[in-house]
Each structure stands twice: as structure tokens, then as C-alpha cells.
Design a protein around this motif. Structure first.
Motif, PDB file in Angstrom:
ATOM      1  N   MET A  87     -62.124  -8.809-111.257  1.00  0.00           N
ATOM      2  CA  MET A  87     -63.058  -9.381-110.291  1.00  0.00           C
ATOM      3  C   MET A  87     -62.272 -10.367-109.443  1.00  0.00           C
ATOM      4  O   MET A  87     -61.745 -11.363-109.958  1.00  0.00           O
ATOM      5  CB  MET A  87     -64.201 -10.086-111.017  1.00  0.00           C
ATOM      6  N   VAL A  88     -62.182 -10.073-108.145  1.00  0.00           N
ATOM      7  CA  VAL A  88     -61.310 -10.841-107.261  1.00  0.00           C
ATOM      8  C   VAL A  88     -62.137 -11.482-106.150  1.00  0.00           C
ATOM      9  O   VAL A  88     -62.948 -10.824-105.493  1.00  0.00           O
ATOM     10  CB  VAL A  88     -60.225  -9.936-106.647  1.00  0.00           C
ATOM     11  N   VAL A  93     -71.493  -9.615-103.870  1.00  0.00           N
ATOM     12  CA  VAL A  93     -71.436 -10.820-104.704  1.00  0.00           C
ATOM     13  C   VAL A  93     -70.760 -11.927-103.900  1.00  0.00           C
ATOM     14  O   VAL A  93     -69.605 -11.788-103.480  1.00  0.00           O
ATOM     15  CB  VAL A  93     -70.646 -10.581-106.007  1.00  0.00           C
ATOM     16  N   LEU A  94     -71.489 -13.007-103.688  1.00  0.00           N
ATOM     17  CA  LEU A  94     -70.941 -14.185-103.026  1.00  0.00           C
ATOM     18  C   LEU A  94     -70.879 -15.316-104.043  1.00  0.00           C
ATOM     19  O   LEU A  94     -71.755 -15.440-104.900  1.00  0.00           O
ATOM     20  CB  LEU A  94     -71.822 -14.617-101.846  1.00  0.00           C
ATOM     21  N   CYS A  95     -69.855 -16.144-103.947  1.00  0.00           N
ATOM     22  CA  CYS A  95     -69.736 -17.323-104.796  1.00  0.00           C
ATOM     23  C   CYS A  95     -69.796 -18.545-103.891  1.00  0.00           C
ATOM     24  O   CYS A  95     -69.172 -18.557-102.828  1.00  0.00           O
ATOM     25  CB  CYS A  95     -68.436 -17.282-105.584  1.00  0.00           C
ATOM     26  N   ALA A  96     -70.549 -19.559-104.308  1.00  0.00           N
ATOM     27  CA  ALA A  96     -70.854 -20.627-103.344  1.00  0.00           C
ATOM     28  C   ALA A  96     -71.051 -21.990-103.985  1.00  0.00           C
ATOM     29  O   ALA A  96     -71.346 -22.117-105.179  1.00  0.00           O
ATOM     30  CB  ALA A  96     -72.108 -20.260-102.544  1.00  0.00           C
ATOM     31  N   GLY A  97     -70.876 -22.989-103.134  1.00  0.00           N
ATOM     32  CA  GLY A  97     -71.223 -24.372-103.390  1.00  0.00           C
ATOM     33  C   GLY A  97     -71.610 -24.967-102.053  1.00  0.00           C
ATOM     34  O   GLY A  97     -71.624 -24.268-101.024  1.00  0.00           O
ATOM     35  N   PHE A  98     -71.899 -26.248-102.036  1.00  0.00           N
ATOM     36  CA  PHE A  98     -72.271 -26.889-100.768  1.00  0.00           C
ATOM     37  C   PHE A  98     -71.168 -26.792 -99.722  1.00  0.00           C
ATOM     38  O   PHE A  98     -71.437 -26.721 -98.524  1.00  0.00           O
ATOM     39  CB  PHE A  98     -72.614 -28.362-100.999  1.00  0.00           C
ATOM     40  N   VAL A  99     -69.912 -26.762-100.154  1.00  0.00           N
ATOM     41  CA  VAL A  99     -68.798 -26.782 -99.198  1.00  0.00           C
ATOM     42  C   VAL A  99     -68.727 -25.529 -98.341  1.00  0.00           C
ATOM     43  O   VAL A  99     -68.088 -25.516 -97.289  1.00  0.00           O
ATOM     44  CB  VAL A  99     -67.447 -27.014 -99.909  1.00  0.00           C
ATOM     45  N   VAL A 100     -69.377 -24.445 -98.787  1.00  0.00           N
ATOM     46  CA  VAL A 100     -69.396 -23.198 -97.998  1.00  0.00           C
ATOM     47  C   VAL A 100     -70.833 -22.720 -97.780  1.00  0.00           C
ATOM     48  O   VAL A 100     -71.081 -21.535 -97.569  1.00  0.00           O
ATOM     49  CB  VAL A 100     -68.563 -22.088 -98.676  1.00  0.00           C
ATOM     50  N   VAL A 145     -66.339 -13.891-101.091  1.00  0.00           N
ATOM     51  CA  VAL A 145     -66.864 -12.609-101.551  1.00  0.00           C
ATOM     52  C   VAL A 145     -66.043 -12.113-102.730  1.00  0.00           C
ATOM     53  O   VAL A 145     -64.807 -12.072-102.671  1.00  0.00           O
ATOM     54  CB  VAL A 145     -66.835 -11.573-100.410  1.00  0.00           C
ATOM     55  N   ALA A 146     -66.734 -11.724-103.798  1.00  0.00           N
ATOM     56  CA  ALA A 146     -66.071 -11.201-104.995  1.00  0.00           C
ATOM     57  C   ALA A 146     -66.264  -9.697-105.079  1.00  0.00           C
ATOM     58  O   ALA A 146     -67.386  -9.198-104.934  1.00  0.00           O
ATOM     59  CB  ALA A 146     -66.621 -11.861-106.250  1.00  0.00           C
ATOM     60  N   THR A 147     -65.179  -8.987-105.297  1.00  0.00           N
ATOM     61  CA  THR A 147     -65.223  -7.532-105.430  1.00  0.00           C
ATOM     62  C   THR A 147     -64.315  -7.095-106.572  1.00  0.00           C
ATOM     63  O   THR A 147     -63.442  -7.853-107.015  1.00  0.00           O
ATOM     64  CB  THR A 147     -64.768  -6.823-104.139  1.00  0.00           C
ATOM     65  N   SER A 148     -64.508  -5.865-107.020  1.00  0.00           N
ATOM     66  CA  SER A 148     -63.672  -5.310-108.082  1.00  0.00           C
ATOM     67  C   SER A 148     -62.407  -4.717-107.472  1.00  0.00           C
ATOM     68  O   SER A 148     -62.471  -3.881-106.567  1.00  0.00           O
ATOM     69  CB  SER A 148     -64.444  -4.236-108.849  1.00  0.00           C
TER      70      SER A 148
END
Length: 238
Positions: A220-221, A111-118, A212-215
Motif C-alpha cells: 500500500m503506497v 483511498v485518501l489519507c488526510a489531516g487538517f494540513v491537507v 492518495v494510497a494505491t496498491s
């Protein structure tokens, strides 16, 4: 790369690889939190959970959408957060769409979390992992938010090795800048806003890390992940 673009309500099964996109503003804020020294970000299920975590860990920094509220230390604004020293701190984040999207795919293998900045760091990680199929979770407006869809499509193009340089990104950024979310932030429809928020959300590749999000311990961190070094193939398509 086989890319699928889905809104949160369309997630009927757990994807193998998910990129959760929230440009305005959850994952722009998260990136700024890491840039300001945060060690990790806990993605809360609800405002009550965020407050409960803060009560158990008084040194954690709790933030939410909207105006300042009792029990919370900050709001979901990159312009306001960029002046806060978060060195070594844990941030608890609860937003309307971004954190909801990440928790909806928490069982995915990546799981990746994203916006334009990354964006490029996120695409680079997908390339490095050799991800053949990726589900992009377009969190805003039940999957219709054009700022999130534009960012997801840009990352997908970069991850596929398309020759999409900063100039080519102009159209994607223009779409985001003309989005409903951008207008609401600019016009003051949303609360807890800094005048620079939209511009900060549209800074392409501001930060050299993916998220990156992991349990971890039933939570969820989110943590920063250094951008992989470019390969010869990446240089050839950049």
C-alpha cells in the motif's frame, strides 16, 4: 455527498471511497514527508514488515510511533521530521492507528489519507471526482478520537460545497486542540514527540496536495496528488 464516519472496528465492508483521517500524527507526518521531498510512502502492516522492507532497501527511511528504536531512522513526529531532507526517498511508515486504517480499506476504489494540513486539497479531490458516498475512517480511539472526527467532518463539509472558510474551521480546530491526543502529546504522555507537534497538526491547509494510497507490487503506497484547480462553484462557496 453522503458521508459516513466509522472507526476501524466498524468497517464491516469495503467502501467505494474512503478518507482515512489521522491528525495526530500519522498523516500530518506523511504530508511533511512529502513536503521534505519524499517520493512515496509505503504503509507497513507491522513493525516487522517495516524492518524487513528497510533491510531489503537500506536507502529507504523507516519511521514508527514512539521513541527511537534500532532499525528505524525516524519517529512519527512532524516537528522532528520537518528538518529531515527526504528528497527522492521512499519512506516506510508504521503507526498505531493511521496506517492500520488505510490498510483496512485498501480494496476501496479510492483511498485518501488526510489531516487538517491537507484538508482543502482532499475535499477538492472529492469534489472533482464527484464522490456521492464517502466513508471517513476515524482512526484514533476506535473512532472516538475527536481530533480525527472534527477533521473528517470539516473535510466532508468542504467536499459537499458548504460555505466553510478558514474562520468557520475555528470550531473544528478547537475541538482537535482540546482532544485527548493533543493533551497526551503536550503533557509528554506519548514518546517521540516534539514540542511543536500539536501546533503543526492544527495548521489548516498547510500543503497544496491530497494524499492518495494505491496498491503497488502488493504494497500500500501513498503518494501526493496536486490539489485540483478550484471551479467557479468552489469559488462561490469559499
Amino acid at each position: 455527498m453522503d458521508a459516513h464516519f466509522l472507526g476501524i472496528p466498524e468497517l464491516v465492508e469495503t467502501p467505494s471511497v474512503a478518507v482515512v483521517v489521522d491528525v495526530m500524527r500519522a498523516y500530518t507526518v506523511a504530508a511533511w514527508a512529502f513536503a521534505q521531498g519524499a517520493e512515496k510512502i509505503v504503509l507497513a502492516e507491522s513493525l516487522d514488515e517495516a524492518l524487513a522492507l528497510k533491510a531489503r532497501h537500506p536507502d529507504w527511511v523507516a519511521l514508527k510511533d514512539g521513541p527511537h528504536a534500532p532499525g528505524f531512522d525516524a519517529v512519527n513526529s512532524p516537528g522532528l521530521l520537518r528538518s529531515v531532507d527526504l528528497t527522492g526517498r521512499t519512506v516506510v511508515q508504521k503507526t498505531t492507528a493511521g496506517t492500520v486504517g488505510a490498510l483496512a480499506v485498501k480494496e476501496a476504489s479510492l483511498v485518501l489519507c488526510a489531516g487538517f494540513v491537507v484538508a482543502e486539497a482532499t475535499a477538492g479531490l472529492l469534489r472533482t471526482r464527484g464522490c456521492d458516498g464517502v466513508t471517513f475512517v476515524v482512526t484514533g480511539e476506535d473512532g472516538r478520537a475527536d481530533e480525527d472526527l472534527a477533521c473528517a467532518q470539516y473535510i466532508a463539509a468542504r467536499a459537499s460545497g458548504a460555505a466553510t472558510d478558514a474562520t468557520d474551521a475555528t470550531g473544528f480546530l478547537r475541538r482537535a486542540g482540546a482532544s485527548r491526543a493533543a493533551a497526551e502529546l503536550t503533557q509528554g504522555v506519548r514518546q517521540g514527540v516534539h514540542p511543536d507537534d500539536v501546533a503543526l497538526c492544527l495548521e489548516l491547509d498547510r500543503f497544496p496536495f491530497a494524499m492518495v494510497a494505491t496498491s503497488e507490487d502488493a504494497l500500500m503506497v501513498l503518494r501526493p496528488y496536486p490539489a485540483p484547480a478550484p471551479t467557479d462553484g468552489d469559488r462561490a462557496t469559499a
